[in-house]
Design a protein around this motif. Structure first.
Motif, PDB file in Angstrom:
ATOM      1  N   ARG A  71       0.831  -1.208   0.000  1.00  0.00           N
ATOM      2  CA  ARG A  71       0.000   0.000   0.000  1.00  0.00           C
ATOM      3  C   ARG A  71       0.867   1.260   0.000  1.00  0.00           C
ATOM      4  O   ARG A  71       0.465   2.290  -0.539  1.00  0.00           O
ATOM      5  CB  ARG A  71      -0.958  -0.002   1.192  1.00  0.00           C
ATOM      6  CG  ARG A  71      -2.121  -0.996   1.007  1.00  0.00           C
ATOM      7  CD  ARG A  71      -2.870  -1.224   2.309  1.00  0.00           C
ATOM      8  NE  ARG A  71      -3.491  -0.020   2.799  1.00  0.00           N
ATOM      9  CZ  ARG A  71      -4.666   0.442   2.374  1.00  0.00           C
ATOM     10  NH1 ARG A  71      -5.337  -0.225   1.462  1.00  0.00           N
ATOM     11  NH2 ARG A  71      -5.166   1.551   2.857  1.00  0.00           N
ATOM     12  N   ASN A  74       1.821   2.531  -3.480  1.00  0.00           N
ATOM     13  CA  ASN A  74       0.847   3.340  -4.203  1.00  0.00           C
ATOM     14  C   ASN A  74       0.441   4.570  -3.395  1.00  0.00           C
ATOM     15  O   ASN A  74      -0.508   5.263  -3.711  1.00  0.00           O
ATOM     16  CB  ASN A  74      -0.391   2.490  -4.506  1.00  0.00           C
ATOM     17  CG  ASN A  74      -1.090   2.936  -5.753  1.00  0.00           C
ATOM     18  OD1 ASN A  74      -0.758   3.986  -6.295  1.00  0.00           O
ATOM     19  ND2 ASN A  74      -2.043   2.171  -6.201  1.00  0.00           N
ATOM     20  N   LEU A  76      -1.113   4.757  -0.719  1.00  0.00           N
ATOM     21  CA  LEU A  76      -2.358   4.695   0.034  1.00  0.00           C
ATOM     22  C   LEU A  76      -2.028   4.798   1.516  1.00  0.00           C
ATOM     23  O   LEU A  76      -2.869   5.135   2.339  1.00  0.00           O
ATOM     24  CB  LEU A  76      -3.119   3.401  -0.265  1.00  0.00           C
ATOM     25  CG  LEU A  76      -3.753   3.356  -1.653  1.00  0.00           C
ATOM     26  CD1 LEU A  76      -4.409   2.015  -1.913  1.00  0.00           C
ATOM     27  CD2 LEU A  76      -4.756   4.477  -1.844  1.00  0.00           C
ATOM     28  N   ASP A  78       1.260   6.501   3.944  1.00  0.00           N
ATOM     29  CA  ASP A  78       2.495   7.282   3.919  1.00  0.00           C
ATOM     30  C   ASP A  78       3.555   6.562   4.735  1.00  0.00           C
ATOM     31  O   ASP A  78       3.263   6.017   5.797  1.00  0.00           O
ATOM     32  CB  ASP A  78       2.254   8.675   4.526  1.00  0.00           C
ATOM     33  CG  ASP A  78       1.425   9.535   3.599  1.00  0.00           C
ATOM     34  OD1 ASP A  78       1.679   9.494   2.383  1.00  0.00           O
ATOM     35  OD2 ASP A  78       0.520  10.240   4.089  1.00  0.00           O
ATOM     36  N   HIS A  99      -0.744  11.397  -8.492  1.00  0.00           N
ATOM     37  CA  HIS A  99      -1.820  10.935  -9.375  1.00  0.00           C
ATOM     38  C   HIS A  99      -1.268  10.393 -10.689  1.00  0.00           C
ATOM     39  O   HIS A  99      -1.798   9.442 -11.250  1.00  0.00           O
ATOM     40  CB  HIS A  99      -2.812  12.065  -9.634  1.00  0.00           C
ATOM     41  CG  HIS A  99      -3.302  12.686  -8.367  1.00  0.00           C
ATOM     42  ND1 HIS A  99      -4.029  11.963  -7.455  1.00  0.00           N
ATOM     43  CD2 HIS A  99      -3.126  13.912  -7.847  1.00  0.00           C
ATOM     44  CE1 HIS A  99      -4.293  12.746  -6.418  1.00  0.00           C
ATOM     45  NE2 HIS A  99      -3.757  13.922  -6.632  1.00  0.00           N
ATOM     46  N   ARG A 102       0.045   6.885  -9.854  1.00  0.00           N
ATOM     47  CA  ARG A 102      -1.014   5.895  -9.633  1.00  0.00           C
ATOM     48  C   ARG A 102      -1.668   5.444 -10.935  1.00  0.00           C
ATOM     49  O   ARG A 102      -2.130   4.315 -11.045  1.00  0.00           O
ATOM     50  CB  ARG A 102      -2.083   6.475  -8.697  1.00  0.00           C
ATOM     51  CG  ARG A 102      -1.634   6.478  -7.247  1.00  0.00           C
ATOM     52  CD  ARG A 102      -2.617   7.249  -6.427  1.00  0.00           C
ATOM     53  NE  ARG A 102      -2.367   7.148  -5.003  1.00  0.00           N
ATOM     54  CZ  ARG A 102      -2.839   8.025  -4.124  1.00  0.00           C
ATOM     55  NH1 ARG A 102      -3.554   9.061  -4.541  1.00  0.00           N
ATOM     56  NH2 ARG A 102      -2.594   7.879  -2.846  1.00  0.00           N
ATOM     57  N   GLU A 103      -1.727   6.348 -11.919  1.00  0.00           N
ATOM     58  CA  GLU A 103      -2.250   5.963 -13.225  1.00  0.00           C
ATOM     59  C   GLU A 103      -1.472   4.793 -13.803  1.00  0.00           C
ATOM     60  O   GLU A 103      -2.004   3.995 -14.558  1.00  0.00           O
ATOM     61  CB  GLU A 103      -2.051   7.116 -14.217  1.00  0.00           C
ATOM     62  CG  GLU A 103      -3.139   8.108 -14.296  1.00  0.00           C
ATOM     63  CD  GLU A 103      -2.730   9.194 -15.267  1.00  0.00           C
ATOM     64  OE1 GLU A 103      -2.289   8.864 -16.375  1.00  0.00           O
ATOM     65  OE2 GLU A 103      -2.824  10.375 -14.893  1.00  0.00           O
ATOM     66  N   MET A 107      -3.742  -1.107  -8.837  1.00  0.00           N
ATOM     67  CA  MET A 107      -3.834  -1.874  -7.597  1.00  0.00           C
ATOM     68  C   MET A 107      -5.072  -2.773  -7.659  1.00  0.00           C
ATOM     69  O   MET A 107      -6.134  -2.347  -8.094  1.00  0.00           O
ATOM     70  CB  MET A 107      -3.948  -0.888  -6.430  1.00  0.00           C
ATOM     71  CG  MET A 107      -3.957  -1.544  -5.091  1.00  0.00           C
ATOM     72  SD  MET A 107      -2.527  -0.968  -4.152  1.00  0.00           S
ATOM     73  CE  MET A 107      -2.709  -1.932  -2.689  1.00  0.00           C
ATOM     74  N   PHE A 109      -7.360  -5.057  -5.065  1.00  0.00           N
ATOM     75  CA  PHE A 109      -7.561  -5.124  -3.623  1.00  0.00           C
ATOM     76  C   PHE A 109      -8.123  -6.476  -3.183  1.00  0.00           C
ATOM     77  O   PHE A 109      -8.749  -7.188  -3.961  1.00  0.00           O
ATOM     78  CB  PHE A 109      -8.538  -4.030  -3.170  1.00  0.00           C
ATOM     79  CG  PHE A 109      -8.050  -2.633  -3.422  1.00  0.00           C
ATOM     80  CD1 PHE A 109      -7.347  -1.938  -2.446  1.00  0.00           C
ATOM     81  CD2 PHE A 109      -8.289  -2.001  -4.637  1.00  0.00           C
ATOM     82  CE1 PHE A 109      -6.894  -0.658  -2.678  1.00  0.00           C
ATOM     83  CE2 PHE A 109      -7.836  -0.716  -4.867  1.00  0.00           C
ATOM     84  CZ  PHE A 109      -7.140  -0.041  -3.890  1.00  0.00           C
ATOM     85  N   ASN A 113     -13.349  -3.932  -4.363  1.00  0.00           N
ATOM     86  CA  ASN A 113     -13.624  -2.494  -4.460  1.00  0.00           C
ATOM     87  C   ASN A 113     -14.040  -2.051  -5.853  1.00  0.00           C
ATOM     88  O   ASN A 113     -13.623  -1.005  -6.333  1.00  0.00           O
ATOM     89  CB  ASN A 113     -12.408  -1.677  -4.018  1.00  0.00           C
ATOM     90  CG  ASN A 113     -12.107  -1.863  -2.542  1.00  0.00           C
ATOM     91  OD1 ASN A 113     -12.979  -2.288  -1.793  1.00  0.00           O
ATOM     92  ND2 ASN A 113     -10.892  -1.552  -2.138  1.00  0.00           N
ATOM     93  N   ALA A 127     -11.914   5.447 -15.083  1.00  0.00           N
ATOM     94  CA  ALA A 127     -10.628   6.125 -14.893  1.00  0.00           C
ATOM     95  C   ALA A 127      -9.907   6.415 -16.215  1.00  0.00           C
ATOM     96  O   ALA A 127      -9.380   7.520 -16.388  1.00  0.00           O
ATOM     97  CB  ALA A 127      -9.739   5.320 -13.943  1.00  0.00           C
ATOM     98  N   MET A 179      -6.015   0.432 -17.536  1.00  0.00           N
ATOM     99  CA  MET A 179      -5.219   1.647 -17.347  1.00  0.00           C
ATOM    100  C   MET A 179      -3.891   1.540 -18.096  1.00  0.00           C
ATOM    101  O   MET A 179      -3.081   2.452 -18.063  1.00  0.00           O
ATOM    102  CB  MET A 179      -4.924   1.889 -15.862  1.00  0.00           C
ATOM    103  CG  MET A 179      -6.142   2.019 -14.953  1.00  0.00           C
ATOM    104  SD  MET A 179      -7.040   3.542 -15.224  1.00  0.00           S
ATOM    105  CE  MET A 179      -5.916   4.754 -14.521  1.00  0.00           C
TER     106      MET A 179
END
Lengths: 268, 234
Positions: A71, A74, A76, A78, A99, A102-103, A107, A109, A113, A127, A179
């Motif tokens: 995580r 990406n 998600l 810190d 951003h 992340r493109e 990910m 999950f 999700n 997206a 993506m």
């Protein structure tokens, strides 16, 4: 003259991007990462480099920090300190264009999700259209190709709630693929599934291994790790204990903690 | 008994001639009806914009903005609307801020219900699993875009019934403006009847006008709610 220019131009771009991707050998670089939740240290001085195209499987007991690590890749989560560089961008910097990263680093999950209010195909195209500004027709065309690939083209207009867990996770993988990412991070993709659905998802992920996509997979599926991984990373208690090829890891390890882990899995 | 009934119609508080007077002055009431509608629309717009913005902010990470929203919400929810209106109407002119009455109405009622709506939005967003936001962020959506495309459309279903409540209450609460002489339904009914003492027709008709505004709104929302129940599973 103009014609000639166009003809020459197209392959040039392809060749250039081909070399550029070759040159980005190290896609993910993690340097001395520590992560605290309050007083609890979830990650302890983690360093790991993942090359473009490499398939890395992260194994380890529950609570060993595997999911936290993936995580962090990406952002998600810190990190508390240390550096994570993805595709030459230091994502641990505050100013990092996260951003944009992340493109390119998708990910998948544990609990899928999928966007509950969107159809399967809309899940795949949202997206790309809104973030990557791909044309709707193009996003839908590639989306259908990927749905075909995961064997769910006939479910394009269904809503996630109408699908089984295994089907939802396959859609989530197709959503990640649409993506056109450099890497896909899998965070325990089969842990929330009924046993009979695990294999269909693992088969899809194993199928992706043929593509030139970098994969980082956190899982408890040993058979999958053995057959798909280029490299296995074993974590325990927030640290990386051992890394090696599947053969080194499963057959030749001298590390007592790894041996203990493996004996539990195999006896079980 | 018949005699009693006839005399009731002739002289009582419900007497027919009082209703006749009301219908003669119908244009006065219709004008106030329009005033209330404009006031309500302005206040609803303000309340929804504030509520949406602050509701989203109060679910975000930044503790400073979250704290500020908290103070706003608690202040406006826990003090009477009437005091807020008086404060702006009597207090602010002392420091040189003079506003027309309709603007005071829109601002006060809008801010008051904005606080409630931001709570509705906050809990609506909270009811959507965090994984939805994370999935959107992991695909490169910014926080605000993830809210707009993924979280809010789903939270909308949860928020609709309480939002309707707020809209209906807001319309009814615009009647506080009567106290500071806004020319709304309530003020008109009050001032008209205090001259000729036709209280019953005046306030009954005022109630009907509010009902005409609020009832369809609540009905439409109920229909939408039914429709939404069937959504995502066709």
């Amino acid at each position: 003259m103009i014609k000639c220019d166009i003809i020459l131009h197209v392959p040039k771009i392809r060749v250039f991007s081909f070399f550029r991707e070759r040159m980005l050998r190290k896609l993910i670089e993690i340097e001395n990462v520590n992560k605290f939740y309050g007083d609890f240290q979830a990650l302890k001085d983690i360093s790991l480099e993942i090359e473009a195209g490499e398939k890395v499987v992260i194994l380890g007991p529950s609570g060993s920090g595997k999911s936290t690590l993936i995580r962090c890749m990406n952002k998600l989560e810190d990190v508390t300190d240390g550096r994570i560089v993805i595709n030459n961008i230091d994502v641990t910097k505050k100013s990092a264009p996260i951003h944009r990263v992340r493109e390119k680093v998708a990910m998948v999950f544990q609990d899928f999700n999928l966007y509950a209010h969107k159809t399967v195909l809309e899940n795949l195209t949202l997206a790309p259209i809104k973030v990557q500004k791909v044309k709707k027709e193009d996003a839908e065309r590639t989306g259908m190709e990927y749905l075909e690939r995961v064997g769910l083209a006939d479910k394009a207009n269904a809503y996630p709630a109408q699908l089984s867990g295994g089907q939802q996770q396959r859609v989530a993988i197709a959503r990640a693929l649409n993506m056109h990412p450099l890497a896909i991070l899998f965070d325990e993709p089969t842990s929330a599934l009924d046993p009979e659905m695990i294999q269909e998802v693992l088969d899809v992920i194993a199928g992706l291994a043929e593509m030139n996509i970098t994969m980082v997979v956190v899982t408890h599926e040993m058979g999958f790790a053995r057959s798909v991984a280029d490299r296995i990373v074993f974590m325990d208690n927030g640290s990386i204990i051992e890394t090696g090829t599947p053969d080194e890891f499963f057959n030749k390890t001298q590390n007592p903690r790894v041996q203990g882990f493996l004996s539990k899995i195999i006896n079980h | 008994m018949l005699v009693g009934f006839i005399s009731f119609l002739n002289t009582g508080p419900f007497a027919l001639f009082r209703w006749e007077a009301l219908f003669k002055d119908l244009p006065v009431f219709m004008k106030s009806f329009g005033y209330t509608i404009v006031l309500s629309i302005g206040a609803i717009l303000l309340a929804f914009i504030i509520g949406l913005l602050f509701g989203i902010v109060s679910q975000a990470k930044n503790p400073v903005t979250r704290g500020l929203v908290r103070i706003y919400v608690e202040f406006f929810q826990n003090t009477p609307l009437l005091i807020q209106v008086f404060f702006v109407y009597y207090g602010l002119p002392l420091v040189g801020v003079v506003m027309p009455v309709y603007l005071i109405g829109i601002i006060c009622v809008g801010l008051y219900h904005g606080a409630y709506i931001s709570e509705v939005v906050r809990s609506g967003i909270g009811s959507i699993p965090r994984g939805q936001l994370e999935a959107a962020m992991s695909q490169g959506f910014t926080y605000w875009k993830a809210m707009g495309y993924v979280v809010l459309p789903q939270a909308w279903r949860v928020m609709l019934p309480p939002l309707t409540n707020q809209a209906v209450n807001l319309i009814k609460n615009t009647s506080v403006i009567a106290i500071i002489s806004g020319a709304d339904i309530m003020f008109t009914a009050n001032s008209w009847s205090s001259v000729n003492l036709h209280y019953i027709p005046a306030f009954a008709f005022a109630a009907i006008l509010y009902f005409i505004l609020c009832f369809p709104l609540a009905s439409v929302a109920r229909k939408l709610e039914e429709k939404n129940k069937k959504l995502y599973s066709k």
